[in-house]
Design an enzyme around this catalytic site. Structure first.
Site, PDB file in Angstrom:
ATOM      1  N   HIS A   1      -0.637  -8.691   4.538  1.00 42.31           N
ATOM      2  CA  HIS A   1      -0.543  -7.488   5.348  1.00 42.31           C
ATOM      3  C   HIS A   1      -0.510  -7.808   6.841  1.00 42.31           C
ATOM      4  O   HIS A   1      -0.754  -8.942   7.270  1.00 42.31           O
ATOM      5  CB  HIS A   1      -1.709  -6.544   5.045  1.00 42.31           C
ATOM      6  CG  HIS A   1      -3.066  -7.107   5.366  1.00 42.31           C
ATOM      7  ND1 HIS A   1      -3.532  -7.269   6.650  1.00 42.31           N
ATOM      8  CD2 HIS A   1      -4.066  -7.538   4.541  1.00 42.31           C
ATOM      9  CE1 HIS A   1      -4.758  -7.768   6.623  1.00 42.31           C
ATOM     10  NE2 HIS A   1      -5.108  -7.948   5.343  1.00 42.31           N
TER      11      HIS A   1
ATOM     12  N   CYS B   1      -7.488 -12.128   2.494  1.00 44.00           N
ATOM     13  CA  CYS B   1      -6.088 -11.729   2.536  1.00 44.00           C
ATOM     14  C   CYS B   1      -5.274 -12.699   3.382  1.00 44.00           C
ATOM     15  O   CYS B   1      -5.822 -13.520   4.120  1.00 44.00           O
ATOM     16  CB  CYS B   1      -5.952 -10.322   3.117  1.00 44.00           C
ATOM     17  SG  CYS B   1      -6.521  -9.017   2.008  1.00 44.00           S
TER      18      CYS B   1
END
Length: 419
Positions: free
Chosen positions: A326, A344
């Protein structure tokens, strides 16, 4: 007058005598092997019903037996009206054929029997019959996944069963009825994730721009005394380009390949110590333009130095436990240089937008050189590709060396997020 000797092995020698050009023979070319097939009704016996209106018990096997000593069975095919073929076994001497797979209840079957007599002349007999439809039995329904559409080359095919199947013999019946075909064709196999879920994948990824179809031949097939197969909706998906994103956690760099050609390198940051990103191959599960990520969903207490509550954009999900690729504009200074995330893979907003618009569900993200543990196989997304092929096929009920290795627990899917 001329005489031709035709040898048919050690058991028979056939003499065919011709008188000039006006001689006659069994076939158009003077060879009895070329004769039109005769009616083999008197040469065989059949275990199924032969009288009109009578129906066969689908729980009993079919059997075709050669009668007398002057002929043998050469081939038998049994197919129902939907095209499902019954597997069978023919004795080496051609004396008997019997079915080895179960019949469907409430079905119409056509049986084609080929024979030959002691002179080698071919015989044929076509038999038809119907089977009774059992009543009062439970049905095993099958749901294929994912939904119809276009996916990346890493998308496994799934089959969810409405009831658990633990018995090995019953698993064989179920698995043989679940068919997956692709164009172009590739080798593949089912794996029993647990008693109610199977996954199907090829040895390598699916080919790019392929068509993959899954269907069930299980309807009305006996699985156990109290269970028969139910209807199942077939599935058709297609694959797009082969997109693989290789994330090197040590180099802080993602390299994206399209059909094996490098198309982009992206500076990234991955999980810091204590939150290291999982190593291994992951399949893109979903894409969300906006996600509100909260540290409390991954067990980080509010007020901790590691707590967060952030709006995140261009979020590409790769695990159910909350691992994404992301946009992370707050860590641009570390991207390409250090790992500072909570698991992440973060990148700049422009790069995240490009990645978001380039990949699709079923595309592949492979993390290497991370200090994190390995990607879970089944309980946190699709980690199927991390299992070696030799072990994967052992999870098939019909594999020659199947030993139950495929029976593993599929934990409940979780939905927290990490950044």
């Amino acid at each position: 007058m001329s005489t031709t000797v035709i040898s048919r092995g050690a058991g028979a020698i056939l003499l065919v005598t011709a008188l000039g050009t006006s001689a006659t023979a069994c076939g158009s070319d003077g060879n009895p092997l070329a004769a039109s097939p005769y009616d083999a009704a008197d040469q065989i016996s059949f275990s199924g019903p032969t009288e009109a209106g009578k129906k066969a018990d689908p729980d009993k096997p079919l059997e075709v037996t050669a009668q007398g000593e002057d002929g043998r069975i050469t081939d038998v095919t049994a197919v129902d009206a939907t095209g499902r073929q019954v597997s069978g076994e023919l004795a080496a001497d051609g004396s008997r054929w019997h079915s080895t797979s179960p019949l469907a209840g409430g079905a119409h079957y056509t049986v084609r029997v080929s024979t030959e007599d002691e002179d080698g002349r071919p015989g044929r007999k076509v038999l038809t019959f119907d089977t009774d439809k059992p009543k009062g039995q439970q049905l095993l329904n099958v749901k294929f996944g994912p939904e119809a559409g276009t996916y990346g080359v890493g998308q496994p095919i799934t089959a969810e069963l409405s009831q658990p199947i633990k018995d090995k013999a019953q698993r064989v019946v179920v698995e043989r009825a679940l068919r997956v075909d692709s164009k172009p064709a590739v080798q593949g196999s089912w794996y029993w994730v647990n008693d109610k879920e199977l996954h199907y994948r090829p040895q390598d990824y699916w080919p790019a721009n392929a068509t993959v179809e899954a269907h069930s031949n299980l309807e009305n097939i006996k699985i156990s005394d109290k269970l028969r197969g139910g209807a199942a909706k077939p599935l058709k998906i297609t694959t797009g380009d082969r997109i693989v994103a290789v994330t090197d956690a040590a180099k802080h760099l993602m390299t994206v390949y399209k059909n094996d050609e490098k198309i982009k390198e992206i500076p990234i940051t991955t999980g810091k110590p204590g939150f290291a990103t999982r190593n291994g191959i992951k399949v893109v599960l979903a894409k969300q333009y906006y996600v509100q990520m909260k540290s409390s969903t991954v067990g980080i207490a509010a007020g901790s130095s590691d707590s967060y509550d952030l709006p995140v954009y261009y979020a590409t999900r790769v695990t159910w436990s909350g691992e994404y690729v992301h946009a992370a504009p707050w860590s641009v200074g570390s991207q390409g240089a250090a790992n500072v995330s909570h698991g992440c893979t973060g990148m700049s907003t422009p790069n995240a937008s490009w990645f978001f618009n380039t990949v699709h569900e079923g595309d592949l993200v492979q993390v290497v050189n991370s200090s994190g543990h390995n990607m879970e196989l089944f309980d946190n997304g699709f980690g199927d590709w991390n299992m070696p092929w030799q072990k994967w096929v052992q999870g098939s009920a019909i594999a020659a060396d199947a030993d139950g290795a495929g029976a593993q627990t599929n934990k409940e899917r979780l939905t927290p997020q990490s950044v």
